[in-house]
Design an enzyme around this catalytic site. Sequence first.
Site, PDB file in Angstrom:
ATOM      1  CB  CYS A 156      -3.636   3.291  -1.606  1.00 11.24           C
ATOM      2  SG  CYS A 156      -4.858   4.543  -1.303  1.00 11.24           S
TER       3      CYS A 156
ATOM      4  CE  LYS B  36      -7.095  -0.114   6.359  1.00 10.79           C
ATOM      5  NZ  LYS B  36      -7.959   0.320   5.264  1.00 10.79           N
TER       6      LYS B  36
ATOM      7  CG  HIS C 216      -1.861   1.021   1.412  1.00 11.23           C
ATOM      8  ND1 HIS C 216      -1.558   2.301   1.817  1.00 11.23           N
ATOM      9  CD2 HIS C 216      -3.192   1.003   1.208  1.00 11.23           C
ATOM     10  CE1 HIS C 216      -2.665   3.022   1.852  1.00 11.23           C
ATOM     11  NE2 HIS C 216      -3.679   2.263   1.477  1.00 11.23           N
TER      12      HIS C 216
ATOM     13  CD  GLN D 145      -6.768  -4.311   4.406  1.00 10.82           C
ATOM     14  OE1 GLN D 145      -7.649  -5.026   4.885  1.00 10.82           O
ATOM     15  NE2 GLN D 145      -7.025  -3.112   3.933  1.00 10.82           N
TER      16      GLN D 145
ATOM     17  CG  ASP E  31       0.733  -1.940   6.087  1.00 13.61           C
ATOM     18  OD1 ASP E  31      -0.127  -2.013   6.994  1.00 13.61           O
ATOM     19  OD2 ASP E  31       0.514  -1.406   4.980  1.00 13.61           O
TER      20      ASP E  31
HETATM   21  N1  C6P Z   1      -6.301   0.521   2.804  1.00 12.54           N
HETATM   22  C1  C6P Z   1      -8.081   0.007   1.275  1.00 12.54           C
HETATM   23  O1  C6P Z   1      -9.157   0.212   0.731  1.00 12.54           O
HETATM   24  P1  C6P Z   1      -4.940   3.951   7.138  1.00 12.54           P
HETATM   25  O2  C6P Z   1      -5.525   4.854   6.123  1.00 12.54           O
HETATM   26  O3  C6P Z   1      -3.649   4.484   7.684  1.00 12.54           O
HETATM   27  O4  C6P Z   1      -5.883   3.510   8.181  1.00 12.54           O
HETATM   28  O5  C6P Z   1      -4.567   2.607   6.354  1.00 12.54           O
HETATM   29  C2  C6P Z   1      -3.629   2.647   5.338  1.00 12.54           C
HETATM   30  C3  C6P Z   1      -3.348   1.274   4.857  1.00 12.54           C
HETATM   31  C4  C6P Z   1      -2.088   0.739   5.059  1.00 12.54           C
HETATM   32  N2  C6P Z   1      -1.805  -0.505   4.674  1.00 12.54           N
HETATM   33  C5  C6P Z   1      -2.706  -1.304   4.081  1.00 12.54           C
HETATM   34  C6  C6P Z   1      -2.317  -2.693   3.709  1.00 12.54           C
HETATM   35  C7  C6P Z   1      -3.995  -0.811   3.858  1.00 12.54           C
HETATM   36  O6  C6P Z   1      -4.895  -1.600   3.276  1.00 12.54           O
HETATM   37  C8  C6P Z   1      -4.313   0.511   4.220  1.00 12.54           C
HETATM   38  C9  C6P Z   1      -5.671   1.091   3.905  1.00 12.54           C
HETATM   39  C10 C6P Z   1      -7.615   0.920   2.389  1.00 12.54           C
HETATM   40  O7  C6P Z   1      -7.393  -0.948   0.950  1.00 12.54           O
HETATM   41  C11 C6P Z   1      -7.704   2.356   2.014  1.00 12.54           C
HETATM   42  S1  C6P Z   1      -6.654   2.790   0.689  1.00 12.54           S
END
Ligand code: C6P
Length: 414
Positions: free
Chosen positions: A372, A233, A129, A210, A207
Amino acid sequence: MVVTARTSLDAQKLRADFPIFEQEIHGKPLAYLDSAVTSQKPRQVLDAMRDFYETSNANVHRGVYTLSERATEAFEGARQKVADFVNAPDVREVIFTRQATEALNLVAYAWGLNNLGPGDLVVVTELEHHSNFVPWQYMAEKTGAGFRMLHVNEDGELDLSGLDEAARDGNVKVVAANLVSNALGTINPIEKLAAWAHAQGAIMVVDGAQAAPHHPVDVQALGCDFFALSAHKMCGPTGVGALWGRREILEAMEPFNLGGHMISKVRYESTTWGELPHKFEAGTSPIAEAVGLGAAIDYLNEVGIEAIEAHEQELAAVALERLGEIEGVTLYGPPADRRAGIVSFNVEGIHPHDVAQVLDSEGVAIRAGHHCCQPLMTRLAVAATNRASFYLYSVPEEIDRLVEGVQKTRKIFG
Ligand code: C6P
């Protein structure tokens, strides 16, 4: 660490905990198949946050009065829940952030600025991401370090044979990878990557945005040095996330943000930093949000994270099979038994936004876009995909509606 080991769950029953499902969208029941972007919130989490504001609201670590002590207890209790959830050896290694993105930026800035330089290498993956890609790309540029990307194979799984090639180009100092890919659902071999990273003298940054909502997490078993997650999430609120980091590395790091709460002594001549975790928590924290995250962790533990993962994998297997039967549908990512509850696909000749719009008219919410993950989209040679993602409240009928919606889209755009 998660102690429950339930293997099944009753999604239909769990849906009753989520008020959002009480409404209709375009006159149809809501089929929310976009939990990877953000999950829905159970009443238990909403109640915990309301209760905090109604009975315990005060700032934390700043007052000697009862209310402040109560708020501090709730906030620090939430930190302990996060520590247990990821099996952190020490609760002081858990830092509250705004989300996973801020947690990853914290590492890139506070560790990267002082530890990277010319001759060093940062290794990321094609599955990242942007939140675990762009900060490292930027930090490499800023410090003069090299930047390398580990590629994926045809199934969207990492090709680890590229690692040693990357190491020939410099001193590998950081390996940054997600545990679960948000775009393809691939589950990455973090244990192997961490062992390789450590053999190079590098740190392993994971990271977990997910992974944490759907997959048992044990940072000690993963062998990583940092692990980032986002509450929103995993049934929690927006506005809070967490970073787990290995204590000795966190202690050696400079702070990320500067200001109130993160200091030990401030004099005109110089300032010294507070102890962990406060050194990395400048300013007023997202207190009620952390309490909400704690309640979300209680909820996930009650349902059982293994049961959640098994449920989603079953749904993903059905979705892959059913979508695969539709003419003109291309599926991306690994086979069902090697992925999380995320299914990315395209319908020949129809832009993903059009697919998502027709589905919305049927009350089915999916994401269409690059998720992203633009480097991955480049590898797949597409601008965007459709993505359905499942959670503990997803039910098989929603897959029927997804499939019918895709068929309807094909008829309309015939
Ligand atoms: N992915 C998706 O639709 P934040 O915004 O910081 O809570 O999460 C960012 C992020 C970082 N790593 C991974 C693997 C993610 O999936 C995400 C967020 C969302 O897949 C929004 S782009």
